[in-house]
Design a protein around this motif. Structure first.
Motif, PDB file in Angstrom:
ATOM      1  N   ASP A  31     -42.961 -21.844 -32.938  1.00  0.00           N
ATOM      2  CA  ASP A  31     -44.214 -21.596 -33.653  1.00  0.00           C
ATOM      3  C   ASP A  31     -44.435 -22.650 -34.727  1.00  0.00           C
ATOM      4  OD1 ASP A  31     -46.485 -20.344 -34.696  1.00  0.00           O
ATOM      5  OD2 ASP A  31     -45.297 -19.173 -36.098  1.00  0.00           O
ATOM      6  N   GLY A  32     -45.595 -23.311 -34.702  1.00  0.00           N
ATOM      7  CA  GLY A  32     -45.924 -24.216 -35.783  1.00  0.00           C
ATOM      8  C   GLY A  32     -46.690 -25.460 -35.385  1.00  0.00           C
ATOM      9  N   TYR A  33     -46.695 -25.805 -34.117  1.00  0.00           N
ATOM     10  CA  TYR A  33     -47.472 -26.968 -33.700  1.00  0.00           C
ATOM     11  C   TYR A  33     -48.957 -26.662 -33.799  1.00  0.00           C
ATOM     12  CZ  TYR A  33     -43.409 -29.392 -31.667  1.00  0.00           C
ATOM     13  OH  TYR A  33     -42.221 -30.042 -31.471  1.00  0.00           O
ATOM     14  N   ARG A  34     -49.697 -27.617 -34.336  1.00  0.00           N
ATOM     15  CA  ARG A  34     -51.142 -27.486 -34.360  1.00  0.00           C
ATOM     16  C   ARG A  34     -51.719 -27.885 -33.010  1.00  0.00           C
ATOM     17  NH1 ARG A  34     -51.570 -30.800 -40.044  1.00  0.00           N
ATOM     18  NH2 ARG A  34     -50.631 -29.189 -41.388  1.00  0.00           N
ATOM     19  N   GLU A  35     -52.905 -27.421 -32.735  1.00  0.00           N
ATOM     20  CA  GLU A  35     -53.522 -27.666 -31.430  1.00  0.00           C
ATOM     21  C   GLU A  35     -53.664 -29.155 -31.144  1.00  0.00           C
ATOM     22  OE1 GLU A  35     -57.623 -26.509 -28.992  1.00  0.00           O
ATOM     23  OE2 GLU A  35     -57.149 -25.554 -30.920  1.00  0.00           O
ATOM     24  N   ARG A  36     -53.934 -29.952 -32.180  1.00  0.00           N
ATOM     25  CA  ARG A  36     -54.173 -31.372 -31.979  1.00  0.00           C
ATOM     26  C   ARG A  36     -52.908 -32.222 -32.115  1.00  0.00           C
ATOM     27  NH1 ARG A  36     -59.901 -32.495 -35.199  1.00  0.00           N
ATOM     28  NH2 ARG A  36     -61.191 -31.016 -33.995  1.00  0.00           N
ATOM     29  N   THR A  37     -51.770 -31.596 -32.354  1.00  0.00           N
ATOM     30  CA  THR A  37     -50.539 -32.364 -32.520  1.00  0.00           C
ATOM     31  C   THR A  37     -50.137 -33.002 -31.192  1.00  0.00           C
ATOM     32  OG1 THR A  37     -49.769 -30.901 -34.291  1.00  0.00           O
ATOM     33  CG2 THR A  37     -48.106 -32.252 -33.187  1.00  0.00           C
ATOM     34  N   LYS A  38     -50.013 -34.313 -31.177  1.00  0.00           N
ATOM     35  CA  LYS A  38     -49.671 -35.029 -29.951  1.00  0.00           C
ATOM     36  C   LYS A  38     -48.164 -35.209 -29.789  1.00  0.00           C
ATOM     37  CE  LYS A  38     -54.033 -37.621 -29.817  1.00  0.00           C
ATOM     38  NZ  LYS A  38     -54.663 -38.975 -29.822  1.00  0.00           N
ATOM     39  N   THR A  39     -47.488 -35.590 -30.870  1.00  0.00           N
ATOM     40  CA  THR A  39     -46.045 -35.824 -30.808  1.00  0.00           C
ATOM     41  C   THR A  39     -45.306 -34.509 -31.027  1.00  0.00           C
ATOM     42  OG1 THR A  39     -46.333 -38.068 -31.660  1.00  0.00           O
ATOM     43  CG2 THR A  39     -44.120 -37.131 -31.778  1.00  0.00           C
ATOM     44  N   ARG A  40     -44.744 -33.973 -29.967  1.00  0.00           N
ATOM     45  CA  ARG A  40     -44.010 -32.705 -30.021  1.00  0.00           C
ATOM     46  C   ARG A  40     -42.602 -32.954 -29.490  1.00  0.00           C
ATOM     47  NH1 ARG A  40     -48.262 -27.853 -28.616  1.00  0.00           N
ATOM     48  NH2 ARG A  40     -50.080 -28.760 -29.692  1.00  0.00           N
ATOM     49  N   LEU A  41     -41.634 -32.946 -30.395  1.00  0.00           N
ATOM     50  CA  LEU A  41     -40.266 -33.279 -30.006  1.00  0.00           C
ATOM     51  C   LEU A  41     -39.539 -32.108 -29.357  1.00  0.00           C
ATOM     52  CD1 LEU A  41     -39.029 -35.338 -33.105  1.00  0.00           C
ATOM     53  CD2 LEU A  41     -40.544 -36.013 -31.218  1.00  0.00           C
ATOM     54  N   LEU A  42     -39.888 -30.903 -29.748  1.00  0.00           N
ATOM     55  CA  LEU A  42     -39.156 -29.725 -29.270  1.00  0.00           C
ATOM     56  C   LEU A  42     -39.887 -29.042 -28.131  1.00  0.00           C
ATOM     57  CD1 LEU A  42     -36.636 -27.961 -29.844  1.00  0.00           C
ATOM     58  CD2 LEU A  42     -38.132 -26.485 -31.213  1.00  0.00           C
ATOM     59  N   THR A  43     -39.214 -28.935 -26.999  1.00  0.00           N
ATOM     60  CA  THR A  43     -39.708 -28.127 -25.895  1.00  0.00           C
ATOM     61  C   THR A  43     -38.954 -26.801 -25.901  1.00  0.00           C
ATOM     62  OG1 THR A  43     -38.062 -28.952 -24.324  1.00  0.00           O
ATOM     63  CG2 THR A  43     -40.128 -30.198 -24.521  1.00  0.00           C
ATOM     64  N   ARG A  44     -39.506 -25.830 -25.231  1.00  0.00           N
ATOM     65  CA  ARG A  44     -38.833 -24.538 -25.158  1.00  0.00           C
ATOM     66  C   ARG A  44     -37.501 -24.665 -24.418  1.00  0.00           C
ATOM     67  NH1 ARG A  44     -42.752 -22.087 -23.715  1.00  0.00           N
ATOM     68  NH2 ARG A  44     -43.431 -21.118 -25.655  1.00  0.00           N
ATOM     69  N   GLU A  45     -37.458 -25.537 -23.425  1.00  0.00           N
ATOM     70  CA  GLU A  45     -36.219 -25.725 -22.663  1.00  0.00           C
ATOM     71  C   GLU A  45     -35.122 -26.323 -23.543  1.00  0.00           C
ATOM     72  OE1 GLU A  45     -39.591 -25.200 -20.142  1.00  0.00           O
ATOM     73  OE2 GLU A  45     -39.243 -26.732 -21.683  1.00  0.00           O
ATOM     74  N   LEU A  46     -35.463 -27.319 -24.338  1.00  0.00           N
ATOM     75  CA  LEU A  46     -34.479 -27.924 -25.234  1.00  0.00           C
ATOM     76  C   LEU A  46     -34.045 -26.924 -26.304  1.00  0.00           C
ATOM     77  CD1 LEU A  46     -32.837 -30.275 -26.298  1.00  0.00           C
ATOM     78  CD2 LEU A  46     -34.886 -31.102 -27.479  1.00  0.00           C
ATOM     79  N   ALA A  47     -35.000 -26.154 -26.821  1.00  0.00           N
ATOM     80  CA  ALA A  47     -34.665 -25.146 -27.824  1.00  0.00           C
ATOM     81  C   ALA A  47     -33.674 -24.125 -27.279  1.00  0.00           C
ATOM     82  CB  ALA A  47     -35.936 -24.451 -28.311  1.00  0.00           C
ATOM     83  N   GLU A  48     -33.858 -23.716 -26.030  1.00  0.00           N
ATOM     84  CA  GLU A  48     -32.934 -22.752 -25.420  1.00  0.00           C
ATOM     85  C   GLU A  48     -31.536 -23.353 -25.291  1.00  0.00           C
ATOM     86  OE1 GLU A  48     -33.316 -19.698 -24.971  1.00  0.00           O
ATOM     87  OE2 GLU A  48     -35.420 -19.225 -24.562  1.00  0.00           O
ATOM     88  N   GLU A  49     -31.443 -24.649 -24.967  1.00  0.00           N
ATOM     89  CA  GLU A  49     -30.142 -25.297 -24.880  1.00  0.00           C
ATOM     90  C   GLU A  49     -29.446 -25.311 -26.236  1.00  0.00           C
ATOM     91  OE1 GLU A  49     -28.529 -26.370 -22.317  1.00  0.00           O
ATOM     92  OE2 GLU A  49     -30.034 -26.389 -20.728  1.00  0.00           O
ATOM     93  N   ILE A  50     -30.182 -25.709 -27.264  1.00  0.00           N
ATOM     94  CA  ILE A  50     -29.606 -25.772 -28.609  1.00  0.00           C
ATOM     95  C   ILE A  50     -29.263 -24.368 -29.106  1.00  0.00           C
ATOM     96  CG2 ILE A  50     -30.050 -26.443 -31.000  1.00  0.00           C
ATOM     97  CD1 ILE A  50     -31.924 -28.619 -29.906  1.00  0.00           C
ATOM     98  N   ARG A  51     -30.087 -23.410 -28.749  1.00  0.00           N
ATOM     99  CA  ARG A  51     -29.881 -22.025 -29.195  1.00  0.00           C
ATOM    100  C   ARG A  51     -28.478 -21.528 -28.890  1.00  0.00           C
ATOM    101  NH1 ARG A  51     -33.459 -17.002 -26.753  1.00  0.00           N
ATOM    102  NH2 ARG A  51     -33.162 -15.507 -28.475  1.00  0.00           N
TER     103      ARG A  51
END
Length: 226
Positions: A31-51
């Motif tokens: 939660d926190g990306y704005r609609e217009r944010t282009k550079t998004r480093l965190l994907t849900r898949e990567l977050a699950e791995e780190i989790r």
């Protein structure tokens, strides 16, 4: 009526059951990306791995909240520090730092405390901290195996060699140290960074660009109950 089950049969059937089975984790929400944010480093898949590398108490939280994004909040290490101050009521939150280099690599660190400058160059943090780079991340190796350079080359846990976990100043942010080297270092303008093998984590250089790299993106995510 079926015959009653004798004690021997009952014990045999129950002894094969696991003593404890952890419930499955609920899917993560980032939660926190704005609609217009282009550079998004965190994907849900990567977050699950780190989790699955985080302390067990934090794995139960199913929402990660964006504290700082280079694109959304601007180029300022002071802003990063201010944005990461935990809200009242957040009990022992953790923080996931992500960096993107010019070669497209994604890597970072887990911090058991929010990043903030300290007086007199004092390190803080504990053995929960670790460094990571974006690959298929297996479970954390033991401190002994990490110190010997075995097991995962994508997650680098605390080795126990020193207590140089987190060091932040008004002009830089760093994670991991010893022998005059930083495991991960970012300058205050988020333009240049370095990553070297350091005794605290026994890591390899996190960037495929080498010990020195150019920074494209920086994010910090809070893992907590609120």
């Amino acid at each position: 009526m079926e015959p009653a089950e004798d004690d021997h049969s009952r014990n045999a059937s129950t002894s094969s059951l696991p003593l404890f089975s952890a419930p499955p984790l609920t899917p993560l929400t980032i939660d926190g990306y704005r609609e217009r944010t282009k550079t998004r480093l965190l994907t849900r898949e990567l977050a699950e791995e780190i989790r699955h590398l985080l302390p067990l108490r934090l794995q139960l939280y199913d929402t990660w909240r964006l504290c700082y994004s280079l694109e959304q909040h601007g180029v300022s290490i002071t802003t990063l520090y201010n944005q990461c101050v935990p809200p009242r009521g957040a009990s022992r939150p953790g923080y996931v730092l992500l960096v993107e280099d010019k070669a497209g690599g994604i890597f970072g660190a887990y911090l058991n405390e929010y990043p903030h400058p300290t007086k007199n160059g004092r390190y803080y943090g504990n053995g929960e901290c670790f460094l990571w780079k974006s690959k298929v991340i297996p479970p954390l190796a033991t401190a002994a195996s990490a110190a010997n350079g075995k097991d995962s080359d994508a997650a680098f846990p605390y080795t126990g060699i020193n207590d140089y976990m987190i060091l932040c100043e008004p002009f830089f942010l760093s994670v991991g140290g010893g022998d005059g080297k930083f495991g991960l270092y970012l300058d205050d303008r988020f333009e240049k960074g370095t990553s070297n093998s350091c005794p605290a984590f026994g890591n390899e250089a996190l960037s495929d660009e080498g010990p020195k790299f150019s920074i494209v993106g920086v994010e910090v995510w809070r893992v907590s109950s609120i």
